[in-house]
Structure formats: C-alpha cells, structure tokens
Design a protein around this motif. Structure first.
Motif, PDB file in Angstrom:
ATOM      1  N   GLN A 230       0.824  -1.197   0.000  1.00  0.00           N
ATOM      2  CA  GLN A 230       0.000   0.000   0.000  1.00  0.00           C
ATOM      3  C   GLN A 230       0.866   1.258   0.000  1.00  0.00           C
ATOM      4  O   GLN A 230       0.544   2.260  -0.645  1.00  0.00           O
ATOM      5  CB  GLN A 230      -0.936   0.008   1.205  1.00  0.00           C
ATOM      6  N   GLN A 231       2.000   1.208   0.683  1.00  0.00           N
ATOM      7  CA  GLN A 231       2.936   2.340   0.671  1.00  0.00           C
ATOM      8  C   GLN A 231       3.507   2.545  -0.727  1.00  0.00           C
ATOM      9  O   GLN A 231       3.714   3.689  -1.172  1.00  0.00           O
ATOM     10  CB  GLN A 231       4.071   2.096   1.670  1.00  0.00           C
ATOM     11  N   LEU A 232       3.786   1.432  -1.441  1.00  0.00           N
ATOM     12  CA  LEU A 232       4.263   1.535  -2.820  1.00  0.00           C
ATOM     13  C   LEU A 232       3.218   2.209  -3.697  1.00  0.00           C
ATOM     14  O   LEU A 232       3.540   3.072  -4.529  1.00  0.00           O
ATOM     15  CB  LEU A 232       4.586   0.141  -3.373  1.00  0.00           C
ATOM     16  N   ILE A 233       1.969   1.807  -3.524  1.00  0.00           N
ATOM     17  CA  ILE A 233       0.886   2.406  -4.302  1.00  0.00           C
ATOM     18  C   ILE A 233       0.789   3.895  -4.030  1.00  0.00           C
ATOM     19  O   ILE A 233       0.690   4.718  -4.954  1.00  0.00           O
ATOM     20  CB  ILE A 233      -0.450   1.703  -3.962  1.00  0.00           C
ATOM     21  N   GLU A 234       0.836   4.272  -2.756  1.00  0.00           N
ATOM     22  CA  GLU A 234       0.718   5.690  -2.389  1.00  0.00           C
ATOM     23  C   GLU A 234       1.879   6.514  -2.938  1.00  0.00           C
ATOM     24  O   GLU A 234       1.681   7.657  -3.377  1.00  0.00           O
ATOM     25  CB  GLU A 234       0.642   5.804  -0.866  1.00  0.00           C
TER      26      GLU A 234
ATOM     27  N   GLY B  27      12.237   0.865  -4.207  1.00  0.00           N
ATOM     28  CA  GLY B  27      13.172  -0.078  -3.597  1.00  0.00           C
ATOM     29  C   GLY B  27      13.367   0.171  -2.119  1.00  0.00           C
ATOM     30  O   GLY B  27      13.469  -0.764  -1.320  1.00  0.00           O
ATOM     31  N   GLU B  28      13.386   1.449  -1.728  1.00  0.00           N
ATOM     32  CA  GLU B  28      13.585   1.783  -0.321  1.00  0.00           C
ATOM     33  C   GLU B  28      12.359   1.446   0.521  1.00  0.00           C
ATOM     34  O   GLU B  28      12.467   1.237   1.726  1.00  0.00           O
ATOM     35  CB  GLU B  28      13.922   3.262  -0.193  1.00  0.00           C
ATOM     36  N   ILE B  29      11.202   1.375  -0.120  1.00  0.00           N
ATOM     37  CA  ILE B  29       9.990   0.964   0.596  1.00  0.00           C
ATOM     38  C   ILE B  29       9.938  -0.558   0.699  1.00  0.00           C
ATOM     39  O   ILE B  29       9.700  -1.121   1.773  1.00  0.00           O
ATOM     40  CB  ILE B  29       8.731   1.481  -0.130  1.00  0.00           C
ATOM     41  N   ALA B  30      10.156  -1.228  -0.415  1.00  0.00           N
ATOM     42  CA  ALA B  30      10.008  -2.693  -0.457  1.00  0.00           C
ATOM     43  C   ALA B  30      11.189  -3.422   0.166  1.00  0.00           C
ATOM     44  O   ALA B  30      11.029  -4.518   0.716  1.00  0.00           O
ATOM     45  CB  ALA B  30       9.838  -3.139  -1.909  1.00  0.00           C
ATOM     46  N   LEU B  31      12.401  -2.836   0.057  1.00  0.00           N
ATOM     47  CA  LEU B  31      13.622  -3.487   0.527  1.00  0.00           C
ATOM     48  C   LEU B  31      13.689  -4.910  -0.005  1.00  0.00           C
ATOM     49  O   LEU B  31      13.677  -5.103  -1.203  1.00  0.00           O
ATOM     50  CB  LEU B  31      13.696  -3.422   2.058  1.00  0.00           C
TER      51      LEU B  31
ATOM     52  N   ALA C 151      21.027  -1.181  -0.324  1.00  0.00           N
ATOM     53  CA  ALA C 151      21.882  -2.062   0.484  1.00  0.00           C
ATOM     54  C   ALA C 151      22.122  -1.540   1.901  1.00  0.00           C
ATOM     55  O   ALA C 151      22.042  -2.323   2.870  1.00  0.00           O
ATOM     56  CB  ALA C 151      23.206  -2.310  -0.232  1.00  0.00           C
ATOM     57  N   PRO C 152      22.410  -0.239   2.096  1.00  0.00           N
ATOM     58  CA  PRO C 152      22.661   0.245   3.466  1.00  0.00           C
ATOM     59  C   PRO C 152      21.436   0.166   4.375  1.00  0.00           C
ATOM     60  O   PRO C 152      21.565   0.229   5.600  1.00  0.00           O
ATOM     61  CB  PRO C 152      23.070   1.710   3.247  1.00  0.00           C
ATOM     62  N   LYS C 153      20.247   0.030   3.796  1.00  0.00           N
ATOM     63  CA  LYS C 153      19.016   0.008   4.584  1.00  0.00           C
ATOM     64  C   LYS C 153      18.541  -1.403   4.909  1.00  0.00           C
ATOM     65  O   LYS C 153      17.569  -1.586   5.658  1.00  0.00           O
ATOM     66  CB  LYS C 153      17.913   0.758   3.831  1.00  0.00           C
TER      67      LYS C 153
END
Length: 429
Positions: free
Chosen positions: A56-60, A340-344, A360-362
């Motif tokens: 849902q965050q990706l969608i938003e 990518g930063e949301i889904a990791l 990668a750092p996250k």
C-alpha cells in the motif's frame, strides 16, 4: 526447506485450467494509448499483513507522483489466490496488475491472459533476472525480487562435529555427500549432515550441470529417463551414506512449518533453501547461518549453472484498458529507488542493480548478506531457466514424492525416473 512441496496450499490446478479455458480467446496485445483523464486500476497480490501494508505504501508513493492514476488493492493469502484469479480471468474481470508466480506464468501467458510488457525498462537488470519473466512469445512478467538456490550451513553444528567444509567455489556433489555423511557420523544422535535435497529446484540445477534442462523453451521436457535416473541415484547415495536424515524424519520435516524444520531447529548442519529464507532461518535457529554455493559436477562454480529465481513477478492483464499506465506502474516498482527503499527485500533482492546498490545500506544484516551473495555469483549465473509450461505446477510435488519413495527404499531410482516422467508428462497440457 526445499523438501517441502507446499502440497497442502497448492491451488486446484484442474480448476485453474478449466476456468482459463472458458475465456482466453481473442485477447489482444494492442490497446489504447495513455488516457488524458483520471484512471482507476486494480492490483492483486498475496502475502502477509506486513506485505499488504508495504505494498500500500508503494501504491501511495506512485500515486503521489501520478495524481491522475488511482490504484485499488485486492489482496489475500496464497491458498485462495489462484482459484480467485482464474475465476476473474475467465469472467473477463481480471485485475490490471497481477502478482505472478513462476509456476503459473507459462499457464497464463500461453493462454493469452497477460500483457506483453514492451515498455518496461529492464536495462539495469542482470540478463538472467530479466529473462526469467520472458517466454518464447515475449516479456510477460518482470522480476519483483531475486533469489538464488543456496546451502545454508550451521557453524555451531559444524564446530561440534569437527568437520571443515570444502571451499564452496570448488566442491563437488561427491564432496558434499562425503562431508554431510562425516558430519552425521561425528555428531550426537539426531543431528544430520544435510537436510533433504529434493523438489524441482535441486533437480533443475542437477540437470543444468549435466547439460540438460527441466523444460525447453517450447514447453517440452529437456531431459530423459537416464538423466532422471542419475538424479534419483544421487538421492539413494545420500540415503546409503546417512548424509541425510531417515526418510521418516524427512517426511515429518516436509509437513512442518519453516521454523520447525531441521535447519531451523539445529538438527541439520546444511540445508538447501532459497536465499531469501536466510533471515527467517537465522532467527529461528539462533545461529549466524553461513551462505554457501551449491556443489557442482565439475568442482567449478563458474560451471555450476547457478540461476536466479524470481521470488515473484509483476504481470498485467492482456485485457487492461490502460496498458500505458499499467506499464508505468510496473516500471516504477522495478526501477525506482524510492520503491526499492519501501520494499527493501520483502519480495526478494531487487533485480535492478542500481536499486540494489541504493537500498543495500538500509537492509537488515541477513538481507545484506543475501544481497551480497546475489552480487557475488553474478558472473557464475547461467541462462535463465525456461518458463514452466501450462500444467507444470505439480512437478515439485511429484519429484519430492518419488525421491521420498527412493529414500524409503520402496522403489529403485530407475522406477522413480520412469514413473515421475510419466506423471509430469501427464500433467502438461
């Protein structure tokens, strides 16, 4: 563990086929251009509550960049997902976006249910990762995340046995068998060198290392009875050497949840799993499990024919009225650093190499190890396996069942090869 074939949660393949056969004619890849006004799209996926919230965050995030596009989520769990999707497709009510699995990609693509994703940029994907969603007729899916087949080793059990494993870049199947048998012999009762090595993943790797393939690009079998016999003879060799648990123990493991299986409960020193399972198994075992390459026939990782497996894919309905917007969203999911930063690593390690480096750092420590392994083997990965054809969804269960019969010494490797091939051929449509 790879032994587990998810038999209890596999959808009714016959129902899927029957439903699809009702309506998938006349589907066309040609569609209208991008709309000028507001667009509403539907997106279906399966997964946990954590995945639902993340998706849902990706969608938003996408909607914030594209205010004229509204995406409505339709999600559930694996067990009911495929029967529901088949019914939707058959009634010409398919969602615009479809989270797809490898075992059904060929099914839906061959029957004209999926849109060819010509406008999604895959230039930053490793070629094998890009090709994983490609059939002989076109690019019908984009890798949502990458896995690789790995051996996870338990350092505590290795230390207790006093056995040192060979270098994973040069060990052979015979090295693996001997090491596992040695660990079993030098460990306390109830601890074994290796867990089961069964199912379609290990079989596919075995075939690739012998110059064959599970399926061909035209949907046929890429191996014969002699090839399958060799694989089942390998299973018998593991059994006779006591490199793996007795068949009764393996059968119990197969019906257990991941956190109750041998690798998670510190009963096997090495387990064959997908790389994205490192985090869950590390947590369950309480051990800093080590990632190792699977063995090879020639003792050379560069010739091991390792392959990337998509944890899931992004696909789209061929009947969508908004193909431009659909592909724009899939491109965002595949190539945006923000996505990518949301889904990791929820759906596996990102296929886009630039996104992979950015996130990668996250990543958690275990996901970071997995990402590093995915990068480390990039030069060793062979061509993407052919997309499984329609009717192939039962093959992992078939192979596991006959391997189990071999481990119980109920049938010979030759009989297992003959019967498994007959059953697999019978399932293909």
């Amino acid at each position: 563990m790879l032994f587990r074939a998810r038999k209890s949660t596999l959808p009714k393949t016959a129902a899927v086929l029957a439903a699809l056969a009702l309506a998938l004619t006349g589907c066309s890849g040609s569609s209208p251009a991008a709309s000028d006004g507001p667009v509403t799209l539907r997106f279906s996926w399966w997964g946990s509550d954590v995945r639902h919230k993340m998706t849902q965050q990706l969608i938003e995030a996408f909607e914030a960049e594209n205010p004229t596009i509204d995406i409505q989520g339709e999600y559930g769990d694996w067990s009911g997902y495929w029967d529901k999707l088949a019914t939707q497709v058959a009634s010409q009510d398919a969602p615009d976006f479809i989270q797809m699995d490898a075992q059904y990609l060929g099914e839906y693509a061959d029957r004209g249910a999926l849109l060819e994703l010509k406008d999604v940029d895959l230039s930053k994907f490793d070629q094998a990762a890009a090709d994983a969603g490609k059939t002989a007729d076109g690019q019908f899916a984009v890798t949502a995340g990458m896995n690789a087949l790995v051996v996870l080793a338990n350092p505590s059990l290795l230390s207790a046995s006093g056995v040192s494993l060979p270098d994973d870049s040069s060990w052979t199947w015979e090295d693996y068998r001997k090491s596992a048998a040695d660990i079993t012999g030098k460990s306390k009762e109830g601890v074994y060198g290796s867990g089961a090595i069964t199912g379609d993943a290990s079989f596919n790797l075995w075939l690739r290392q012998h110059g064959k393939s599970f399926f061909t690009n035209d949907g046929g079998l890429g191996f014969d009875e002699a090839d399958a016999t060799g694989y089942f003879e390998m299973q018998a060799g593991l059994r006779d050497a006591k490199a793996v648990p007795p068949a009764s123990v393996m059968t119990e493991d197969a019906s257990a949840s991941l956190d109750q299986q041998g690798l998670a409960t510190n009963r096997v020193a090495m387990g064959w799993v997908w790389s994205n399972q490192l985090g869950a198994l590390t947590k369950a075992s309480g051990q800093a499990l080590e990632i190792r390459r699977p063995p090879s026939v020639e003792g050379d990782a560069a010739k091991a024919e390792q392959f990337y497996k998509a944890s899931q894919f992004w696909s789209a309905s061929s009947r969508t009225k908004h193909p431009a917007e659909v592909q724009k969203f899939i491109d965002f999911l595949a190539n945006s650093v923000k996505a990518g930063e949301i889904a990791l690593a929820d759906r596996g390690i990102p296929g886009n190499s630039e996104v992979r480096a950015a996130v990668a750092p996250k990543l958690t420590p275990t996901d970071a190890l997995t990402a590093k392994f995915i990068d480390d083997i990039a030069d060793e990965v062979g061509e993407a396996p052919a997309v499984p054809p329609a009717g192939s969804s039962p093959v992992s269960e078939v192979l596991t069942r006959y391997a189990t019969e071999v481990h119980f010494s109920r049938i010979s490797p030759q009989e297992a090869a003959k019967k498994s091939i007959e059953e697999i051929k019978g399932s293909l449509t």
